[in-house]
Motif scaffolding. Sequence first.
Motif, short mmCIF file in Angstrom:
data_model
loop_
_atom_site.label_atom_id
_atom_site.label_comp_id
_atom_site.label_asym_id
_atom_site.label_seq_id
_atom_site.Cartn_x
_atom_site.Cartn_y
_atom_site.Cartn_z
N GLN A 98 0.80 -1.22 0.00
CA GLN A 98 0.00 0.00 0.00
C GLN A 98 0.84 1.27 0.00
OE1 GLN A 98 -2.60 -0.27 3.39
NE2 GLN A 98 -4.26 -1.20 2.21
N ASN A 99 1.99 1.21 0.64
CA ASN A 99 2.75 2.43 0.87
C ASN A 99 4.18 2.29 0.39
OD1 ASN A 99 0.63 3.85 2.34
ND2 ASN A 99 1.01 2.33 3.96
N ILE A 100 4.78 3.45 0.23
CA ILE A 100 6.22 3.56 0.03
C ILE A 100 6.79 4.10 1.33
CG2 ILE A 100 8.05 4.69 -1.29
CD1 ILE A 100 6.06 4.85 -3.63
N GLU A 101 7.68 3.33 1.95
CA GLU A 101 8.26 3.74 3.23
C GLU A 101 9.61 4.40 3.00
OE1 GLU A 101 6.45 0.46 6.38
OE2 GLU A 101 8.62 0.79 6.20
N PHE A 102 9.79 5.53 3.70
CA PHE A 102 11.09 6.22 3.71
C PHE A 102 11.52 6.27 5.17
CE2 PHE A 102 13.39 10.29 4.30
CZ PHE A 102 14.52 9.99 3.54
N ARG A 103 12.65 5.60 5.48
CA ARG A 103 13.16 5.55 6.85
C ARG A 103 14.51 6.23 6.90
NH1 ARG A 103 11.36 0.06 6.26
NH2 ARG A 103 13.51 -0.65 6.10
N ALA A 104 14.73 6.94 8.03
CA ALA A 104 16.01 7.64 8.20
C ALA A 104 16.43 7.52 9.66
CB ALA A 104 15.88 9.11 7.81
N SER A 105 17.68 7.21 9.88
CA SER A 105 18.24 7.21 11.22
C SER A 105 18.27 8.65 11.74
CB SER A 105 19.65 6.62 11.22
OG SER A 105 20.30 6.88 12.44
N ILE A 106 18.07 8.81 13.05
CA ILE A 106 18.11 10.16 13.62
C ILE A 106 19.53 10.73 13.57
CG2 ILE A 106 16.13 9.81 15.12
CD1 ILE A 106 18.05 9.29 17.42
N LEU A 107 20.54 9.87 13.27
CA LEU A 107 21.92 10.35 13.11
C LEU A 107 22.31 10.44 11.64
CD1 LEU A 107 23.70 8.37 15.99
CD2 LEU A 107 22.86 10.71 16.02
N SER A 108 21.31 10.47 10.74
CA SER A 108 21.59 10.53 9.31
C SER A 108 22.17 11.88 8.93
CB SER A 108 20.30 10.30 8.51
OG SER A 108 19.78 9.02 8.78
N CYS A 109 22.80 11.92 7.75
CA CYS A 109 23.30 13.18 7.22
C CYS A 109 22.11 14.12 7.02
CB CYS A 109 24.00 12.97 5.88
SG CYS A 109 25.24 11.64 5.91
N GLY A 110 22.32 15.39 7.25
CA GLY A 110 21.27 16.38 7.04
C GLY A 110 20.32 16.54 8.19
N VAL A 111 20.41 15.72 9.23
CA VAL A 111 19.54 15.87 10.41
C VAL A 111 20.12 16.95 11.31
CG1 VAL A 111 18.63 14.73 12.47
CG2 VAL A 111 18.74 13.49 10.30
N HIS A 112 19.26 17.88 11.72
CA HIS A 112 19.67 18.94 12.64
C HIS A 112 19.51 18.42 14.07
CE1 HIS A 112 18.95 23.17 14.47
NE2 HIS A 112 20.21 22.78 14.59
N ILE A 113 20.63 18.31 14.81
CA ILE A 113 20.65 17.68 16.12
C ILE A 113 20.81 18.75 17.19
CG2 ILE A 113 21.80 15.99 17.60
CD1 ILE A 113 22.76 14.58 15.05
N LEU A 114 19.93 18.72 18.20
CA LEU A 114 19.98 19.67 19.32
C LEU A 114 20.24 18.89 20.60
CD1 LEU A 114 16.90 21.92 18.45
CD2 LEU A 114 19.30 22.36 17.94
N ASN A 115 21.44 19.06 21.15
CA ASN A 115 21.81 18.47 22.45
C ASN A 115 21.67 16.95 22.47
OD1 ASN A 115 22.28 21.06 23.49
ND2 ASN A 115 20.12 21.26 24.09
#
Length: 1934
Positions: A98-115
Amino acid sequence: MGTKQQDKTGTARTMARVLFFGLVLAGAAAAPDSRMQTESAGFVKTECRDSVFWVGLDKHFLAGKLWQINVVDQSGYIVPVTPRFASQCGYTIAVDHQNIEFRASILSCGVHILNDEQFNLTVQIQVSGTDMSASTYIETLSCMYSPWAGREVFCEENYMQVSVQRNIPTIEEDYAQDAEDWALAFPEAVDAESGMWQVVFHTSSGKKTMTVKEAHQLNYGINTTDSRILFRAPYHTKEAEVVSVHGIPLSVIRSTSFYRQQWMILLIDTAVACPLDGISFSDDLIIWTLPRIFTPIVTSTVHQDNSSMGVNGIKLDPERMAERNYSLNKNDTSLAIKVPIGAQDGYYKSHVVDGQYGIKYSINLFLEHLWKDDTWELNKMNIIHPVTTPFIPKPLVLTDDTIPEQWLFNVSLGNFLPDVELQKVTLGSLSFPVDEQNQLFDVYNGTTPNETTLNKIFVLEVPMESPVVDRKYIGDGVEQYTLDIIYTLAVVPEDEIFTYVAQLIHKHDIVLPVANGFCDEENMTLVITHGTLDQYWIPFIGNVQLSLHKHDGYIMRENGTHLTVTVPRDAAGVVHEAIDHQGIRSRFDFQLKDNKSLEVLMNFSVSCSFSTTDFITCFPNGRMVITAMNLGTQLGMDTNKLMLKDPTCKAKESEFQAVFEFSAESCGTTRRFEKDYMIYENEVAYMGAKSTEEPTYRLAISCRYPINDSVHLQFEHQLNPLPVVVPGFGPIILDMQLAKDKSYATLYKEDEYPVVKYLADPLYFEVQLLHNEDPQIELFLQSCWATGSPERDGIPQWPIIVQSCEYEADPRMTIFHPVLRNERVRYPSHMKRFEVETFAFTLGDLNILLGEVYFHCSVVLCKKDPINKLLCPGKCVPRKQRMGRSVDGEHHLEGSVSSGAVLILAELPTVENEMRDIQMESYSWPVLLIGGVTTIVCFIVIGIVGCRYHKQFVHNWIYSRLKLYGCTRLKGNHGRLVVVPRALCYRMGSLLRLALVWTLFITNVWMQSSPPQGLLQSHCYGRLFWIQLNASFLQDKWWSLSVADSTGEVHLLTQSLANECGYTVSQDPFGNVLLRASVLACMVVNEGDDLFRLNLQIRIAAIGHMEKASTYLHTMTCSYFPWLAREILCEQNYMEVSVQRIIPGIENDYNEDWMAVVPSAQEAENAIWQAVFHLPEGTKTMTVNEILSTHYKIGTTVSRLLLRAPYNATEIEQLMVENVPVSSIRSTTFYKQEWMIFLIDTTVACPTDGTTFTENKINWRIPRIIPSLSSQEEQFYDDSIVLGVDGVVLNPDRIAELNYTLTYNDTNILVTIPIGAEGGYYKSHVIEGQYGILYLIKLSAEHQWELTKYTIIHPVATPFMPRPPIVTNNTIPEKRTFNVSVGNFLPDVDLVALTIGTQTVTVDQADKVGITIYETTLPNNTKVYVVEVPFENENVKQEHLHSNVRNYIFDVIYVFNISPENETFNYPVKIMEELPDIVLPRATGFCDEKTLYLLVTQGNLVHYWLPFIDQMLVTQKSARDYGYLLVDNTTHILIGAPLSGRSVIYEELSLHGIIARLNLTLKDKNTMKIEMPFSVVCNFPPADLAVCFPNGTMVITALVDTLPELDPSKMVLKDGKCQPKEVDHRRALFEFSIDSCGTTRTIRGNHLIYENEVSYPREVIPINFPVITRDPDYRLTVLCQYELNDTLSVGIVKRYQKDAQYPGNSVQIVRGGKGKSKKPRHTPELHSRIYKTADYLDFYKDEEYPVAMNWTHALYFEVELMNNKDHQTDLLLDHCWMTTTPDHNGLPQWHFIQAGCENKEEMFVAAFHSISNTIQHSHQLKRFEVKIQELSPAEQTVLPKKVYGHCSVIICRNNPDTNSSCNEQCTMEKGQSTYLDMHKEDVSLGEVWLSAGMLEQAKIGSGLIQSYWQWVLGSSLAIFLILVVVLVKVHVHH
């Protein structure tokens, strides 16, 4: 300043985010033929799943289109997600059914990390249609993830990833890092380039070292965050190896990442391993096998492990696994996950093989594996692994659901997956496409309720009358219908076609209706369940056809399945069958008839019994009304023959009933008594055909009335014992009612029940004891409960009150309300009130409301005598302490009571009420998710700045709200309550946590108002918050300071907390409060070690009213950057050191020195922070927990390590450095792991003094070099030295301008401040009563050297400097006013009172007593107080010096107060002035027939001289007592003394007349010295006289007034020897003692009566010589009356005794046989009491005196004439007054009743209370209350501590001839001559102690010991209750 800085920072961040989104939108807009949307069109779903962003795209929406997913990084750069980029940067794209899934690690490139807690990702989705037009959508995702494990491994479909902790752990975390053998990587690290991150790969062929840049080129991903290092790789790189572990293939990369500096090497193990397979299948299971220990990356012992499985990246708890039949098993070597094929978390896909329908099952499995080892302590591995089964055939099922009653074929074909569609249907020989409308049949999709996978069915409905149906009659009333069907189906989107053939046959049956009946108190109801004959029958009652409209009182309701008919019991057509002791039995008949023939098809009847009490009404006036019903069994009964016991009483007749109305004393009614009730009884009877028969109809009736009676008893106080209350027993009559609101002013009436309430409405109940007037009884609620029926033991039950207390198991606990006395409530102790919420009365899972609820209570009574004061303290009363425990058990003092019905409805009727609860419609999961995503996006855009504000507080708040409401109570469709699954609650919590964060922040700030303008000033001083509160807002107020931490919890700033946490609170002499706080203090919100926010809560309230405190929230932000490597702060109450502790990240490499490893650290325990204190006797090692258990504070921030200690810490060394005392703590703080030691020097040292004083200067010496802080003195150099005052840094020019000096040499820094210089201030002080001043200044210094900043806060105060006050006498005697000034004082000194003589006058009272006080400010900012007092002021002493000269003496003590310390000191001043201004008094005397008068012209010394007659002070009261006349018009005094008055001196008493003298002396009121004597002497004519002297001497003058005249010289007493002492021609004077001359004595009542007589002896003539004489008989009887315990007397002085006084005026003279004999006067018995309350029920007993009373409360007095049964004798109050001594004549006096009237002018004011006529001899009783008028605080200071009450009463007899009553108040002056007899007496009212505080003072006297123990027990109980309340609140809070 801090607030502005915060606003600027927030604005800058907002602008940065807006610019970022602008760049993204601009980049997308630059693409040709594209359009931008900032939100998705509904085909995108987003979610956070553990450490993964999850985005779902609707496959149907994208079908036939081109699409591309891009990532937008922080700079706005757009990167397409290609397979290479995805595996390197942590992205995965997968496609399901039914769907197309897009998964990304929270440590992936381009993720803005706060603390490392908040992770933000922006995804761009581009969609192109067939026309090549493109649409672009932006999705911004934000996820929270915390806490991290030491090492986390993530295995995705296309990459494997490991992240490990890299920072030095914070103290609060205390976790372990790796302990691997670093030998392989160590040589490369030693030889590597300094200051760079690098990596070493360990393969079977050897080692391979790369820089980060080189690794990136080979598609590896290596990065660092604030606290972690990340390594990511595809599965098939060159450095990856396949290793089999227990038969399971793993992809393994072994690597070590490291960072090298000159003195430090930090190595981190970044090995990673992920499974490549391990899947197997059985018939119904998928089995996934994994190694339990991933040996390639685990090199140390595993202590424990824990595994959890899940699906789609979501972990499942054991309950969910058990529900779905999942299992996770483990043995010593492996883990086995078993999932049933077809489990709900996977999905099926339809397939057709050789025309056979079948399916395949797919599921995306997830494993979380946790283990602890010696290296990382905690390891976490997440694995995502998709699985698909082989083809599974599924035969189809045909289900016949035909409904014969509806003449309809209903058949379903299944079971299919949703991807199967029905294309056409062939019925018989006709084919029909399903997408075309057709009237012959109906086709629709359905679901199977008992199937979770293949749940799609196709339902076909064909009417049996349709032409496509073959109909055939088969006999016996049965008809057969046949239908042939061919289904044509297709699998989409593959379009695979297959068919199915079926045939249906059915027959028809009939169902008849059934009925059920029941009754309530008023109606009979019949409920009929419909059959299949609905269209063929109609309802009848008798001959009346029923409809849905009301007819003759009948009500019929129809709901489609049931028909309900309700008939009132007295309606027409109801037959009354019988009447007996159980009630009246009635019946109605119901028929169902054919709608055509009207033939009766079915009969139903309902018969019920009703109570006869409803036919009887008893009115309070004694009227009785009875209704007698006609019985159906008495056919032809004549209601006229119904009769009462008295047949003459007729009834009002009707066809069906007869009504009798009569009074209780008529119609043969009988009366009997039962306990406290009168019962009136009668009966209604029907005699039938024959009057002699027994009645065939009998209705017994009775009315009960309570007996009200009062008995008043009289007793003699001295003879009878004190009255006691004897406990009595009787029935408990209780009443329970429901109030309309919290005021309990209005109660629901009987006709308003059942009361309708809605869910969450409160109910206010009142339980009352009726018909009981005993104030010593208190009612307690033993237990209260609610039921669903009127019966008290009904089921179900809900407890409300248990054992007299609130039911604690209910979160909505019952609330008790106090009961106060008012017009409706006479005895508050007889009533209890409580409140309960309707939420409590629901069933099951809160989705079933009961409807009508009934409330019940059981009560007990408690006696409130003094013995039980501690036994009956409140609502929670132990059972053994209650009344009702009688031995015989016959008296029941426990009772029960019930309320009327309350109807509880679920849905609130208004929109406002509906908004009380969160509403949630029963939407499908996709709608919920789409709505949640939309809400999140909107709130993030609106509140992007505030989302981080109060972050933890918002999280806690939302989850607590969901726990309270969401997980138990949400409103669904149709107002029903639904139970929301726990998983849904957590999902909703995640959505709300982000969506509501900004709204909750605004609400949180709004609820606490901002400080009013001028309350505080704040600024940032270096690393300190500096806040000052204005004294004008705090003067005479209670205040407190608290600090709110990041979670919103508020902490009160106590001294111990301030010392430990880095706060300093002080108060200056002007009352201003100064708060200083370190930016590293506890509760300060730290944002990245550069922005610090302090949330200060200020509470201010009037003293004594802390519960009404105003709360203000002041948020202050300070920025402090950059930090030096070490910063030390020396505050007043603590010293603090913070040291840098950061290890650099990959993006910001820099070098720092490595500290040497000390032996103590090498031997320390692994993996915890510890500290070594270096003491003279050796070292002392402590863990963090041990340190925190003392008063130390040790902690870490993002970049720093902190140590704080108070100056009294045990590890402090006291040193002398350059003659300056220094407190020093030498310590080293470190963190050790197996292969790493990290050490930080945390030594701190602060000077504790160094201040010296000269005559006019302050010298402050600071050591320039403290050895413990700097070990290289020869290389020491200063960067800067700065001086500050009061939180402000001074530049050199300002220092010179203030005349300060700042110098330093090799050893010291010297600061010099002139005493009195600007920047400091003077402060008043008192030592041993002497006034003086101090000079204070708040100094600070900042010394910076190398990488150390050293800040010292040093307030300085000079020694005490005496300043005696200066007194100036500015008096001008001619102006007759003292003018005295006293100074010079600082502004913090206030004059509060003057003590002149014995009177203390406050400044506020001065104007009222004629004293003027004003303040003058001098140019040097000091002030003087000027006091002006007129010479005539009563407090000015006067001395008569000589002639007309007098000396005025102003002897005063000034009382001063120093604020804010409230130090008081006195200063005496004596000023004397002479003035010739005396006018001496003069006197004139005169007399009338019976009175001596003195008229005195007073002069001007009247206020200082007192008039005395003998020893009697002449006052209005003493004049009345002596029978004198006293008139005072302020200029003259007229004194009139009757001739027989006391203290009248008889200078001569003879037959020639009376010479009487009256002496008046004027005495000095202070010394009692006689200043001036006056006398008046008068000669009164002789008269009949008899005088009784107190020494027992009687003097009598006998007047001879007979004819013929007698010789007075021959008169004698009873003893003939007693002859006259003096005679003339008409009179004789006798003088004798009472024990001589034949005097006799008798006792009459309270008097001694001495009696004698004067007689004239008759001359006797011899018998043989009779002579007739004319001498008449003469007899004068004389009585002297003496009281047994008192003597009323006058005085007489004989000529030869000029100075003797002979009191006595109580002689009664009775002339011989003719005089009236007066009855001797008895001493009246007067009794006074003080009552506790205005109801005059409870008075103070003898042992309770003196009475302790708050001065604001009233005193209730009663004066009674005892033992006098004369109805014409009345008691009046003449005068009543208060004194400060027991003496009636004591001074001062406050008269509150004068001449029988209320005096409103005194400090004490009185008010008379009326007395009920029901009290016997009420005219001999007076009641009144006395209260002190409202006083100012100053007046309260002179309030007397104790007073004594007195009253002068008049006892009089009414004069019936004048119709006058002496029983009146305020009529004393109207004419007392109408009284036949009047007597005055004085009575004491008792001693009262007045308290100015809020609590009554303890009593003294005989009850001291008892009162002491009562106080101890009461205090203990109060403390216990307070502790219980505090513990409950703390428990509820946590």
